[in-house]
Motif scaffolding. Structure first.
Motif: not given
Length: 168
Positions: A119-141
Motif C-alpha cells: 500500500r505504501w509503495a502504491h502511493g508513489f505514482r512512479e512505482c508500477r509494481g514490486i518483484i521478489a525472488k524466492v527459493s522454490k524450497t521456501n514454502i512459507g515465502s
C-alpha cells in the motif's frame, strides 16, 4: 519517515544508525526491543549489504533501501524486517525482501506486513509494481507472495521470480 500501521502491526523505517546498531549487536540502543530470534545470520548479512548501499545515497531515498522493523502491536516487540532492495528500476519496479522470527511464523503477520508495504509503495505514482525472488524450497515465502497476489513471472530450477503489477 513515518511509521506504517495495519491491524496487528506497525512498520517502523530504521535509520542508518539503527541498522548499524543491529549489525554491531547493539540492539539495546533501538526502540522498541527486537526479539533476538528475528536477527538471523542472513538478516545480518542483508543489513550489512544495505548499510554499504545507504552510505552513498541521499536521505530522501533511504526509504527504498532501509529495512522496516515489523512491530507486533500486542507486545510492542520487533519481530521481523521487511524492505526494498533499492530504488525503482527503469521499468518502475523494486524488489522486496523480508524475514520474521520463527516464533511468529504461520500467523499471517508477514502477509499483513507485505500488504502494508505494498500500500505504501502504491502511493508513489512512479512505482508500477514490486518483484521478489524466492527459493522454490521456501514454502512459507512462496505462500506469502501468493497471498498478496504476486504471480510467478519466471523461474529457474532453484527459484521463482514473482511480480505484482499495480493497476494504473
Amino acid at each position: 519517515m513515518k511509521v506504517l500501521e495495519s491491524n496487528r502491526l506497525l512498520l517502523k523505517p530504521l535509520s542508518f544508525n539503527e541498522l548499524l546498531y543491529i549489525s554491531e549487536n547493539m540492539i539495546d540502543n533501538i526502540e522498541p526491543s527486537i526479539e533476538l530470534e528475528a536477527i538471523s545470520h542472513s538478516v545480518k548479512l542483508a543489513i550489512t549489504m544495505k548499510l554499504e548501499k545507504m552510505k552513498s545515497i541521499s536521505e530522501d531515498t533511504q526509504k527504498w533501501y532501509t529495512y522496516w522493523l515489523i512491530i507486533n502491536k500486542q507486545n510492542q516487540l520487533g519481530v521481523g524486517f521487511i524492505g526494498f532492495k533499492g530504488l525503482l528500476n527503469g521499468n518502475g519496479y523494486s524488489e522486496v525482501g523480508y524475514s520474521i522470527s520463527p516464533n511468529y511464523r504461520r500467523q499471517r503477520l508477514m502477509t499483513e506486513a507485505l500488504e502494508t508495504l505494498i500500500r505504501w509503495a502504491h502511493g508513489f505514482r512512479e512505482c508500477r509494481g514490486i518483484i521478489a525472488k524466492v527459493s522454490k524450497t521456501n514454502i512459507g515465502s512462496n505462500k506469502i507472495l501468493n497471498n498478496c497476489n504476486f504471480r510467478v513471472n519466471s523461474s529457474t530450477e532453484q527459484e521463482n521470480n514473482y511480480i505484482l503489477e499495480f493497476e494504473i
